[in-house]
Scaffold this motif. Structure first.
Motif, mmCIF file in Angstrom:
data_model
loop_
_atom_site.group_PDB
_atom_site.id
_atom_site.type_symbol
_atom_site.label_atom_id
_atom_site.label_comp_id
_atom_site.label_asym_id
_atom_site.label_seq_id
_atom_site.Cartn_x
_atom_site.Cartn_y
_atom_site.Cartn_z
ATOM 1 N N GLN A 197 0.856 -1.195 0.016
ATOM 2 C CA GLN A 197 -0.105 -0.104 -0.028
ATOM 3 C C GLN A 197 0.863 1.103 0.066
ATOM 4 N N ILE A 198 2.080 1.059 0.264
ATOM 5 C CA ILE A 198 3.115 2.403 0.424
ATOM 6 C C ILE A 198 3.724 2.590 -0.947
ATOM 7 N N THR A 199 3.565 3.643 -1.389
ATOM 8 C CA THR A 199 4.103 4.270 -2.683
ATOM 9 C C THR A 199 4.922 5.542 -2.338
ATOM 10 N N LEU A 200 5.805 6.049 -3.214
ATOM 11 C CA LEU A 200 6.747 7.278 -3.157
ATOM 12 C C LEU A 200 6.151 8.405 -4.168
ATOM 13 N N ARG A 201 6.026 9.473 -3.827
ATOM 14 C CA ARG A 201 5.637 10.508 -4.428
ATOM 15 C C ARG A 201 6.649 10.875 -5.683
ATOM 16 N N ASP A 202 6.534 11.488 -6.495
ATOM 17 C CA ASP A 202 7.338 11.749 -7.637
ATOM 18 C C ASP A 202 8.235 12.705 -7.167
ATOM 19 N N LEU A 220 21.092 2.671 -11.548
ATOM 20 C CA LEU A 220 19.607 2.763 -11.269
ATOM 21 C C LEU A 220 19.197 1.681 -10.109
ATOM 22 N N ARG A 221 19.863 0.539 -10.396
ATOM 23 C CA ARG A 221 19.441 -0.384 -9.318
ATOM 24 C C ARG A 221 19.654 -0.078 -7.839
ATOM 25 N N ALA A 222 20.887 0.718 -7.665
ATOM 26 C CA ALA A 222 20.728 1.462 -6.293
ATOM 27 C C ALA A 222 19.553 2.033 -5.828
ATOM 28 N N VAL A 223 19.198 2.956 -6.813
ATOM 29 C CA VAL A 223 17.965 3.737 -6.412
ATOM 30 C C VAL A 223 16.734 3.083 -6.227
ATOM 31 N N GLN A 224 16.537 1.787 -6.812
ATOM 32 C CA GLN A 224 15.449 0.882 -6.797
ATOM 33 C C GLN A 224 15.574 0.387 -5.461
ATOM 34 N N PHE A 225 16.645 -0.119 -5.044
ATOM 35 C CA PHE A 225 17.105 -0.895 -3.929
ATOM 36 C C PHE A 225 16.338 0.110 -2.454
ATOM 37 N N THR A 226 16.912 1.599 -2.776
ATOM 38 C CA THR A 226 16.655 2.620 -1.930
ATOM 39 C C THR A 226 15.066 2.730 -1.809
ATOM 40 N N VAL A 227 14.450 2.974 -2.925
ATOM 41 C CA VAL A 227 12.922 3.025 -2.705
ATOM 42 C C VAL A 227 12.121 1.782 -1.776
ATOM 43 N N ARG A 228 12.752 0.675 -2.304
ATOM 44 C CA ARG A 228 12.248 -0.538 -1.517
ATOM 45 C C ARG A 228 12.516 -0.487 -0.110
ATOM 46 N N THR A 229 13.885 -0.013 0.369
ATOM 47 C CA THR A 229 14.059 0.176 1.622
ATOM 48 C C THR A 229 13.258 1.126 2.413
ATOM 49 N N ALA A 230 13.061 2.028 1.630
ATOM 50 C CA ALA A 230 12.193 3.042 2.371
ATOM 51 C C ALA A 230 10.514 2.816 2.548
ATOM 52 N N ARG A 231 10.042 2.088 1.585
ATOM 53 C CA ARG A 231 8.698 1.561 1.621
ATOM 54 C C ARG A 231 8.709 0.393 2.743
ATOM 55 N N TYR A 232 9.754 -0.478 2.923
ATOM 56 C CA TYR A 232 9.787 -1.311 4.171
ATOM 57 C C TYR A 232 9.954 -0.686 5.440
ATOM 58 N N LEU A 233 10.861 0.305 5.509
ATOM 59 C CA LEU A 233 10.874 0.848 6.752
ATOM 60 C C LEU A 233 9.505 1.812 7.050
ATOM 61 N N ALA A 234 8.988 2.262 6.308
ATOM 62 C CA ALA A 234 7.688 2.836 6.502
ATOM 63 C C ALA A 234 6.565 1.844 7.078
ATOM 64 N N ASP A 239 4.249 3.843 14.014
ATOM 65 C CA ASP A 239 3.666 4.936 14.423
ATOM 66 C C ASP A 239 3.279 5.783 13.152
ATOM 67 N N TRP A 240 3.697 5.071 12.145
ATOM 68 C CA TRP A 240 3.300 5.865 10.720
ATOM 69 C C TRP A 240 2.093 5.363 10.096
ATOM 70 N N GLN A 241 1.087 5.846 9.821
ATOM 71 C CA GLN A 241 0.042 5.408 9.027
ATOM 72 C C GLN A 241 -0.149 5.781 7.865
ATOM 73 N N GLN A 242 0.445 6.729 7.159
ATOM 74 C CA GLN A 242 0.263 7.202 5.770
ATOM 75 C C GLN A 242 0.701 6.087 4.899
ATOM 76 N N ASP A 243 0.340 6.339 3.625
ATOM 77 C CA ASP A 243 0.551 5.477 2.506
ATOM 78 C C ASP A 243 2.037 5.958 1.466
ATOM 79 N N GLU A 244 2.714 6.778 2.246
ATOM 80 C CA GLU A 244 3.894 7.357 1.680
ATOM 81 C C GLU A 244 4.985 7.479 2.628
#
Length: 595
Positions: A197-202, A220-234, A239-244
């Motif tokens: 349910q978690i996605t990043l804004r542009d 670019l694979r490093a950026v993809q890993f960073t995005v996945r990491t941020a989603r899992y951390l969220a 305490d964080w209930q938002q979808d980003e």
């Protein structure tokens, strides 16, 4: 309590949650209590998330048959039809696998593991058997390297999201083990549902890409890993209930994924631009325009995330990680060892090939049986029809015979071509001799062969034939006289003739010229600077056709164009060292030859 240990536990938590999505972890650590404790914490997390323990290990020297699978000879003989035995990778689906001494993995093994990390499956085509096997796994690559030229294969590092340096942690500084157990309080199923349910804004995507660019990361694979990491951390933040992801999640993701891959410090780029800073009036105008720009929010977020991520880890560790990244970039293709080649008698086993055993080729019994077994039923029937009374249990024909193949490292030969002419003797011959002695000691440590060519008067002489004897080399160097002309053309001819001969013997030659490059003796022995320079250039052009790595050290007090021109014609790395001492000369040579 060191905060870096918490970072290590976070990485273990993430890789245990989604092994295949993060690819793996490069763990730079030699065997010790810190590594053992991290591995124990990882196994507890893995067990908590329902994965199979103990984790399987892929040894660095594993064969393709054991890795991918192959023909089960015993079962095939009993059943009378080919029976395929699965390899180790087929047991690693949805799990983690450990790669001990990852820096020693063969390139072929790394390629197969990388394919499994990319596709989540492997295509096996062996011994007449074809099958696609699911293998969605992650890897824990234990980097136990000591020398600078021992690095994990870049293709494997590229596919692992995280990098940990456990050698930077001391056992006495680690917190109580109760802290490790606190990371077990997670619901894996609920977290994976939450991640969807978690996605990043542009703007967040753009900020991460900008940070990667500032850190000198091109993948670019490093950026993809960073995005996945941020989603899992969220997702694991109760305490964080938002979808980003929040800014804090982005900062931690950058700390875990991008900073260990950094090849430059962003502050360095800022310093180079400091001279062009605008005036306060210009700043006010620019600020008013920027605040109205759609990219302003992205720029502010990028700066805030990068600054916070840099502050999250000690500056010393960040500098060290940056240096490690640079070393990995420099040394991923060149090491101290010579080139490798296939051999029939010695070296690392590289499988087999069809052929007749002979004095130079050894029989590979297992591979021969593997080639013969699938045909046993047909051959037995043909044998019975021939009415031959003595029927062997296994029928082996000439086409089944396999011979072993090996890959061995070539020996290296470092040849020092020392200018002992009158001009060099006046200028730098003493320093050159001192530098060569230091380099000889380094070659001796690496078990390289060394040779010494001296040129003075009208001749170039091979004073020391290729040898490993450090004593002989030093004795030849100590008795090297100085004086006379500079027959540079003959020196180049002699050096490359020796290099060509060593290439034919399967060696990897390297030439190190120490000269001021001022030729004044022609190839026929007559004096004259013009003809001598022309002959030297002609010899250099002929020598450039021989693919040999070489270094040209200009030892003259002032670097001259003649030497640089000849070095360019040869294809040598030109290094002017007008005032360096012996120690500095040797360090410069080692730095060039090992990069």
């Amino acid at each position: 309590m060191p905060t870096y240990w918490l970072t290590c536990l976070h990485v273990a938590q993430l890789i245990a949650l989604a092994p295949h999505e993060f690819g793996g972890v490069i763990v730079h650590a030699r065997s010790g209590p810190v590594r053992e404790r991290w591995m124990q914490a990882l196994e507890q997390l893995v067990r908590h998330h329902g994965l199979v323990t103990p984790l399987r290990k892929i040894p660095s020297g594993i064969t393709d048959e054991n890795l991918l699978g192959g023909l089960d000879i015993e079962a095939t003989i009993i059943s009378g039809k080919p029976v395929f035995r699965p390899g180790l990778l087929s047991h690693c689906d949805h799990n983690l696998v450990i790669l001990p001494m990852a820096e020693r993995l063969e390139a072929g093994t790394v390629a197969r593991i990388a394919a499994a990390l990319d596709h989540g499956s492997i295509q096996v085509e062996r011994d007449g058997h074809g099958e696609r096997i699911a293998c969605a796994m992650g890897v824990i690559a234990l980097d136990e390297s000591i020398e600078e030229d021992e690095v994990v294969n870049p293709k494997l590092m590229e596919r692992c999201a995280f990098y940990l340096d456990l050698d930077s942690l001391a056992w006495r500084d680690l917190p109580d083990t109760k802290l490790d157990a606190e990371f077990l309080d997670l619901d894996p199923v609920g977290i994976k549902e939450r991640v969807e349910q978690i996605t990043l804004r542009d703007e967040q995507y753009a900020a991460l890409i900008g940070i990667a660019a500032q850190l000198g990361i091109e993948s670019l694979r490093a950026v993809q890993f960073t995005v996945r990491t941020a989603r899992y951390l969220a997702a694991i933040d109760f305490d964080w209930q938002q979808d980003e992801p929040s800014q804090e999640h982005l900062e931690r993701a950058v700390t875990l994924v991008l900073l260990p891959r950094a090849t430059q410090i962003p502050d360095m780029a800022d310093e180079t631009q400091a001279e062009d800073e605008p005036t306060p009036e210009q700043n006010e105008e620019a600020n008013s325009e920027e605040t109205q720009s759609p990219n302003h929010e992205t720029d502010v977020l990028e700066d805030q995330v990068l600054e916070a991520a840099q502050a999250a880890i000690p500056r010393e560790l960040l500098d060290r990680l940056t240096q490690l990244a640079l070393v990995r970039q420099k040394n991923h293709s060149v090491g101290k060892a010579g080139a490798s080649q296939l051999s029939n008698q010695r070296g690392r086993p590289m499988g087999s090939k069809p052929g007749m055993p002979s004095g130079h080729q050894r029989l590979s019994l297992i591979d021969t049986l593997r080639a013969a077994v699938p045909w046993q039923r047909i051959r037995q029937l043909q044998f019975k029809s021939s009415k031959n009374q003595s029927q062997p249990k296994i029928l082996i024909r000439k086409d089944d015979l396999r011979v072993k193949r090996y890959r061995q490292r070539n020996q290296t030969l470092t040849t020092f071509v020392v200018d002992a002419s009158g001009s060099a003797a006046i200028n730098r011959l003493a320093e050159a001799k001192g530098a060569v002695e230091l380099l000889l000691a380094e070659c001796y440590v690496r078990r390289d062969q060394v040779a010494l060519i001296s040129f003075r008067g009208s001749e170039a002489e091979l004073l020391l034939s290729p040898t490993r004897s450090l004593v002989r080399a030093k004795r030849s160097l100590a008795s090297l006289p100085g004086g006379g002309g500079t027959p540079l053309a003959k020196a180049i001819d002699t050096a490359f003739a020796l290099a060509k001969g060593s290439l034919k013997k399967g060696m990897t030659p390297t030439l190190v010229f120490l000269t001021d490059g001022r030729a004044n003796i022609a190839r026929d022995g007559t004096p004259g600077r013009t003809q001598a320079q022309a002959d030297a250039e002609q010899s250099a052009k002929l020598a450039s056709q021989v693919k040999v790595r070489s270094l040209w050290i200009d030892t003259s007090p002032q670097a001259r164009e003649e030497g640089q021109q000849i070095a360019q014609l040869i294809g040598s790395f030109y290094l002017p060292l007008p005032h360096a001492r012996a120690q500095e000369l040797s360090q410069a040579v080692l730095g060039v030859l090992h990069t």
